[in-house]
Design a protein around this motif. Structure first.
Motif, PDB file in Angstrom:
ATOM      1  N   LEU A  22     -83.898 -72.757  91.896  1.00 37.17           N
ATOM      2  CA  LEU A  22     -83.023 -71.674  91.455  1.00 37.17           C
ATOM      3  C   LEU A  22     -83.058 -70.506  92.427  1.00 37.17           C
ATOM      4  CD1 LEU A  22     -83.799 -71.699  87.613  1.00 37.17           C
ATOM      5  CD2 LEU A  22     -81.967 -72.871  88.840  1.00 37.17           C
ATOM      6  N   LEU A  23     -84.203 -70.262  93.028  1.00 38.49           N
ATOM      7  CA  LEU A  23     -84.314 -69.177  94.012  1.00 38.49           C
ATOM      8  C   LEU A  23     -83.613 -69.521  95.319  1.00 38.49           C
ATOM      9  CD1 LEU A  23     -88.056 -68.184  93.423  1.00 38.49           C
ATOM     10  CD2 LEU A  23     -86.033 -66.824  92.823  1.00 38.49           C
ATOM     11  N   ARG A  24     -83.319 -70.787  95.533  1.00 34.09           N
ATOM     12  CA  ARG A  24     -82.649 -71.224  96.760  1.00 34.09           C
ATOM     13  C   ARG A  24     -81.144 -71.386  96.588  1.00 34.09           C
ATOM     14  NH1 ARG A  24     -87.346 -75.488  98.718  1.00 34.09           N
ATOM     15  NH2 ARG A  24     -88.618 -73.940  99.843  1.00 34.09           N
ATOM     16  N   ILE A  25     -80.567 -70.654  95.678  1.00 32.73           N
ATOM     17  CA  ILE A  25     -79.123 -70.704  95.448  1.00 32.73           C
ATOM     18  C   ILE A  25     -78.354 -70.385  96.728  1.00 32.73           C
ATOM     19  CG2 ILE A  25     -77.226 -69.588  94.209  1.00 32.73           C
ATOM     20  CD1 ILE A  25     -78.923 -71.523  92.530  1.00 32.73           C
ATOM     21  N   GLU A  50     -86.550 -66.128 102.838  1.00 32.10           N
ATOM     22  CA  GLU A  50     -87.043 -67.473 102.538  1.00 32.10           C
ATOM     23  C   GLU A  50     -87.890 -67.445 101.276  1.00 32.10           C
ATOM     24  OE1 GLU A  50     -86.176 -70.175 104.133  1.00 32.10           O
ATOM     25  OE2 GLU A  50     -84.982 -69.079 105.628  1.00 32.10           O
ATOM     26  N   VAL A  51     -87.740 -68.495 100.462  1.00 33.79           N
ATOM     27  CA  VAL A  51     -88.492 -68.580  99.217  1.00 33.79           C
ATOM     28  C   VAL A  51     -89.964 -68.831  99.519  1.00 33.79           C
ATOM     29  CG1 VAL A  51     -88.799 -69.878  97.064  1.00 33.79           C
ATOM     30  CG2 VAL A  51     -86.492 -69.404  97.936  1.00 33.79           C
ATOM     31  N   SER A  71     -96.794 -57.866  90.088  1.00 40.27           N
ATOM     32  CA  SER A  71     -95.606 -58.286  90.819  1.00 40.27           C
ATOM     33  C   SER A  71     -95.765 -59.721  91.305  1.00 40.27           C
ATOM     34  CB  SER A  71     -95.344 -57.361  92.011  1.00 40.27           C
ATOM     35  OG  SER A  71     -96.395 -57.430  92.945  1.00 40.27           O
ATOM     36  N   TRP A  72     -94.619 -60.360  91.545  1.00 40.76           N
ATOM     37  CA  TRP A  72     -94.604 -61.738  92.025  1.00 40.76           C
ATOM     38  C   TRP A  72     -93.704 -61.802  93.250  1.00 40.76           C
ATOM     39  CZ3 TRP A  72     -90.665 -65.718  90.083  1.00 40.76           C
ATOM     40  CH2 TRP A  72     -90.835 -66.932  90.760  1.00 40.76           C
ATOM     41  N   PRO A  73     -94.265 -62.000  94.453  1.00 43.66           N
ATOM     42  CA  PRO A  73     -93.443 -62.110  95.662  1.00 43.66           C
ATOM     43  C   PRO A  73     -92.734 -63.460  95.696  1.00 43.66           C
ATOM     44  CG  PRO A  73     -95.745 -62.488  96.195  1.00 43.66           C
ATOM     45  CD  PRO A  73     -95.707 -62.125  94.745  1.00 43.66           C
ATOM     46  N   ALA A  74     -91.444 -63.467  95.400  1.00 42.40           N
ATOM     47  CA  ALA A  74     -90.689 -64.717  95.322  1.00 42.40           C
ATOM     48  C   ALA A  74     -89.987 -65.073  96.623  1.00 42.40           C
ATOM     49  CB  ALA A  74     -89.657 -64.630  94.202  1.00 42.40           C
ATOM     50  N   MET A  75     -89.699 -64.063  97.459  1.00 42.45           N
ATOM     51  CA  MET A  75     -88.957 -64.321  98.693  1.00 42.45           C
ATOM     52  C   MET A  75     -89.436 -63.352  99.764  1.00 42.45           C
ATOM     53  SD  MET A  75     -84.790 -64.357  99.098  1.00 42.45           S
ATOM     54  CE  MET A  75     -84.624 -65.632  97.833  1.00 42.45           C
ATOM     55  N   ARG A  76     -89.612 -63.865 100.978  1.00 43.03           N
ATOM     56  CA  ARG A  76     -89.991 -63.039 102.119  1.00 43.03           C
ATOM     57  C   ARG A  76     -89.087 -63.386 103.299  1.00 43.03           C
ATOM     58  NH1 ARG A  76     -91.691 -60.296  99.006  1.00 43.03           N
ATOM     59  NH2 ARG A  76     -93.781 -59.448  98.645  1.00 43.03           N
ATOM     60  N   GLY A  77     -88.445 -62.337 103.844  1.00 44.44           N
ATOM     61  CA  GLY A  77     -87.555 -62.554 104.978  1.00 44.44           C
ATOM     62  C   GLY A  77     -86.423 -63.517 104.683  1.00 44.44           C
TER      63      GLY A  77
END
Length: 343
Positions: free
Chosen positions: A58-61, A167-168, A159-165
Motif C-alpha cells: 500500500l505504501l508503494r502506490i 523509498e519505502v 513515530s514510524w518511519p515508513a518512507m525515506r527519500g
C-alpha cells in the motif's frame, strides 16, 4: 448518504498492486466512465491486502503514477506550484469524491506538512485507508519535484518511519506499529519539474467558443493563464505581478475591455467546463472539479450564471441527439459571457 471514493484512484491502487505481483479483484461497480466507486469496495480491497501482505504494497502506490500521468486529474494536481498548493487541490478533490473522509493540515514548516486523516462523522478511516492516502500524497509531492521525500506516521506512542527519500522502509508483514491517522511529509528540496508543463499544453489548442471577443493583451493573457490552470486560486496582486503588471494597471486594462478580474476568471473556468461538456462524456462532478469550482453546487450555480442553463442542459443542447463524443467536438456553441461594466 453513501460514502464514495474516486474511481480513478481506486484504479491507481489496483494497478500498483498488479505491478507488485498482487492480482486485485475488480470491484462490482467498476465502469470506464464511472467517476466514483463504493468506499466499502475500496476499503475491503485494501484491508485484504494489508492483512495478507502487510503495509508495504500500500505504501508503494507511487509505482503506478506513470499510468495516471496523462489523465485530466493529473493535469490539475500536476500543475500545483508546490506541495502546499497540491494539498489545497487534494482537499478540494476529497470534497468532490468523498462524502465524509477528509485530510486536514495540522502543522507546516517550509519543507514539511503534518496531516491528519479523519471522518466527518462515524468511525475514523481504517489503517489501510490511512496508508494509501499518505502514500499517494508522498508520491504526488515527489512527482511534482520534491527531493528526499520522507513519510513518518506520528502518534502519542511515537513515530514510524515508513518512507525515506521516496523509498519505502522495509517493514515486516502485519499491522503498522502505531496508529496511522496522522503523518508527517518532509522533503529536502523542491524544484518544479519542467516536463509537467506538457500536461497543460493542449489547453490552448482545443477551443469551443466564449461568446465574447477577447480584445486586448491583458484580457487574453489572463484568460489563457486561467484556462491553462483553472484549479489554481488567483489573487489580483500575485497574478498581475506574474504578468509583469501592477494590480491597478491590470484592473485598468481589463476595465477598458469591459471586464473585471473576477469576470475573466469566471469566464475561463466556464470555458473549461463547456469544452469538456461538449467534447467528452466525462461525468459532471469530474468536470466541475477540473474546471476549478469548489463543489458541485458552485459549478452548477456559476455555470448557469454564465450560460443561462445548467451544465447538463448545456451538454444536451451542444450534443446532437443528446450524445457526446470523446474525440470530435460539435460546431462551436455560445458559452459564457463577461458582463459589461455597470451590468
Amino acid at each position: 448518504m453513501a460514502d464514495h471514493s474516486s474511481a480513478l484512484f481506486v484504479a491507481l491502487i489496483r494497478e500498483a498492486l498488479r505491478r507488485q505481483g498482487i492480482d486485485p479483484p475488480i470491484p462490482a461497480d467498476d465502469h470506464p466512465r464511472t467517476v466514483t466507486t463504493s468506499l466499502t469496495a475500496k476499503k475491503k480491497l485494501i484491508e485484504e491486502v494489508l492483512a495478507a501482505y502487510g503495509p508495504t504494497p500500500l505504501l508503494r502506490i507511487g509505482v503506478a503514477l506513470d499510468a495516471f500521468v496523462e489523465t485530466p486529474l493529473a493535469g490539475v494536481l500536476g500543475s500545483a506550484r508546490d506541495p502546499f498548493d497540491l494539498l489545497q487541490r487534494w482537499r478540494r478533490l476529497e470534497r468532490y469524491y468523498h462524502s465524509r473522509h477528509r485530510t486536514r493540515l495540522i502543522e507546516t514548516t517550509a519543507n514539511s506538512l503534518v496531516l491528519e486523516h479523519y471522518q466527518r462523522s462515524g468511525p475514523p478511516p481504517g489503517t489501510a485507508e490511512d496508508l494509501v492516502v499518505a502514500a499517494i500524497l508522498a508520491a504526488l509531492i515527489t512527482w511534482l519535484g520534491a527531493a528526499g521525500t520522507d513519510l513518518d506516521f506520528v502518534s502519542d506512542d511515537g513515530s514510524w518511519p515508513a518512507m525515506r527519500g521516496g523509498e519505502v522502509v522495509s517493514t515486516d508483514p502485519g499491522q503498522p506499529p502505531i496508529a496511522t491517522g496522522r503523518w508527517r511529509l518532509t522533503w529536502s528540496d523542491f524544484a518544479p519539474r519542467a516536463d509537467l508543463g506538457r500536461l497543460l499544453a493542449a489547453a490552448e489548442t482545443r477551443w469551443v467558443s466564449t461568446g465574447f471577443k477577447l480584445e486586448g493583451g491583458a484580457i487574453r493573457g489572463l484568460f489563457r493563464r486561467v484556462l491553462s490552470d483553472p484549479a489554481r486560486r488567483y489573487g489580483l496582486a500575485e497574478t498581475a505581478s506574474e504578468m509583469g503588471l501592477s494590480g491597478r494597471t491590470l484592473q485598468r486594462r481589463l476595465a477598458s475591455a469591459g471586464a473585471g478580474f473576477k469576470d475573466v476568471i469566471a469566464l475561463a473556468r466556464c470555458e473549461v467546463a463547456a469544452r469538456r461538456l461538449v467534447e467528452t462524456g466525462m461525468p459532471l462532478a469530474e468536470i466541475g472539479f477540473l474546471a476549478g469550482y469548489s463543489d458541485q453546487a458552485h459549478f452548477a450555480r456559476e455555470f448557469r450564471k454564465g450560460t443561462g442553463m445548467s451544465p447538463s442542459a448545456f451538454r444536451d443542447l451542444s450534443a446532437p441527439g443528446g450524445r457526446t463524443s470523446w474525440h470530435a467536438p460539435p460546431p462551436p456553441a455560445p458559452c459564457c459571457t463577461i458582463p459589461k461594466s455597470g451590468d
